[in-house]
Design a protein around this motif. Sequence first.
Motif, short mmCIF file in Angstrom:
data_model
loop_
_atom_site.label_atom_id
_atom_site.label_comp_id
_atom_site.label_asym_id
_atom_site.label_seq_id
_atom_site.Cartn_x
_atom_site.Cartn_y
_atom_site.Cartn_z
N ALA A 1 1.93 -6.35 4.06
CA ALA A 1 0.95 -5.95 3.05
C ALA A 1 1.58 -6.01 1.65
N SER A 2 2.83 -5.57 1.54
CA SER A 2 3.53 -5.59 0.26
C SER A 2 3.72 -7.03 -0.24
N ASP A 3 4.06 -7.94 0.66
CA ASP A 3 4.24 -9.34 0.27
C ASP A 3 2.94 -9.97 -0.23
N ARG A 4 1.82 -9.66 0.44
CA ARG A 4 0.52 -10.19 0.01
C ARG A 4 0.16 -9.66 -1.38
N LEU A 5 0.42 -8.38 -1.59
CA LEU A 5 0.09 -7.79 -2.88
C LEU A 5 1.04 -8.31 -3.97
N THR A 6 2.31 -8.47 -3.66
CA THR A 6 3.26 -9.01 -4.63
C THR A 6 2.85 -10.42 -5.05
N ASP A 7 2.44 -11.23 -4.09
CA ASP A 7 2.00 -12.59 -4.40
C ASP A 7 0.80 -12.56 -5.35
N PHE A 8 -0.15 -11.67 -5.09
CA PHE A 8 -1.31 -11.53 -5.97
C PHE A 8 -0.87 -11.10 -7.37
N LEU A 9 0.01 -10.10 -7.45
CA LEU A 9 0.46 -9.61 -8.75
C LEU A 9 1.19 -10.69 -9.54
N ARG A 10 1.92 -11.53 -8.86
CA ARG A 10 2.70 -12.59 -9.52
C ARG A 10 1.81 -13.75 -10.00
N VAL B 1 -2.89 1.86 0.02
CA VAL B 1 -2.66 2.73 1.18
C VAL B 1 -2.20 1.92 2.40
N GLU B 2 -2.50 0.63 2.44
CA GLU B 2 -2.05 -0.21 3.56
C GLU B 2 -0.53 -0.36 3.57
N ILE B 3 0.09 -0.19 2.44
CA ILE B 3 1.55 -0.19 2.36
C ILE B 3 2.06 1.23 2.58
N ALA B 4 1.50 2.18 1.84
CA ALA B 4 2.02 3.55 1.82
C ALA B 4 1.90 4.26 3.16
N ARG B 5 0.89 3.97 3.94
CA ARG B 5 0.67 4.73 5.17
C ARG B 5 1.76 4.52 6.22
N CYS C 1 1.51 5.97 -6.37
CA CYS C 1 1.52 6.28 -7.81
C CYS C 1 1.76 5.04 -8.65
N VAL C 2 2.70 4.19 -8.23
CA VAL C 2 3.01 2.98 -9.01
C VAL C 2 1.82 2.03 -9.03
N LEU C 3 1.18 1.85 -7.89
CA LEU C 3 0.08 0.89 -7.82
C LEU C 3 -1.21 1.42 -8.43
N PRO D 1 -6.25 -7.14 -3.70
CA PRO D 1 -6.76 -7.65 -2.43
C PRO D 1 -6.23 -6.86 -1.23
N VAL D 2 -5.18 -6.10 -1.43
CA VAL D 2 -4.59 -5.24 -0.40
C VAL D 2 -4.64 -3.80 -0.92
N PRO D 3 -5.36 -2.91 -0.25
CA PRO D 3 -5.38 -1.52 -0.72
C PRO D 3 -3.97 -0.93 -0.67
#
Length: 165
Positions: free
Chosen positions: A75-84, A17-21, A33-35, A13-15
């Motif tokens: 962005a990282s927190d939103r993606l972590t929540d999705f992954l969990r 690149v929204e974290i990496a940029r 690379c990890v994602l 749900p979060v690209p």
Amino acid sequence: MKYGSLASDEVYPVPPVEIARHLGFCLGNAVLCVLCAPYRDGVEDCDKALECLRLEDEMPQPFLGHFAYLYATGASDRLTDFLRHASGDTLWKDTSYWQAFFLEELHHYLFIKTDSGGCEDVRGARKSRDSMSCYIRELRRVLSLRDTTGQIYEGMTGLPDKEDE
């Protein structure tokens, strides 16, 4: 199954690149690379992420500004929540597990690297990078099993269930 045709932007749900940029070159590339590893080159992407973290260790990025920290960690927190919390097959659960741990440790590393503290915890930063490397190696192990015929992940998609997206 060929994973290279699927973009991670179609899965999360979060690209990524929204974290990496918001990060420096080496750290940002490690995150990408990890994602993207489960949907591109797997083991090779994990190896690239490890190399990027090694380079980050040699030449760490400067302090992260307050707003860059907020954007990247939000962005990282939103993606972590999705992954969990997203359900999927065993391959999805195993890859998302290690990716979530990586992102949580990234959050800790970024907190150390903010300019608000005025003093960087060098030992803490190194410990965070070591933990991130450990999680990448575990993700690499899972992806190497995925790519081996007759292993536990054979026939699995490694994608979240559609209803959770």
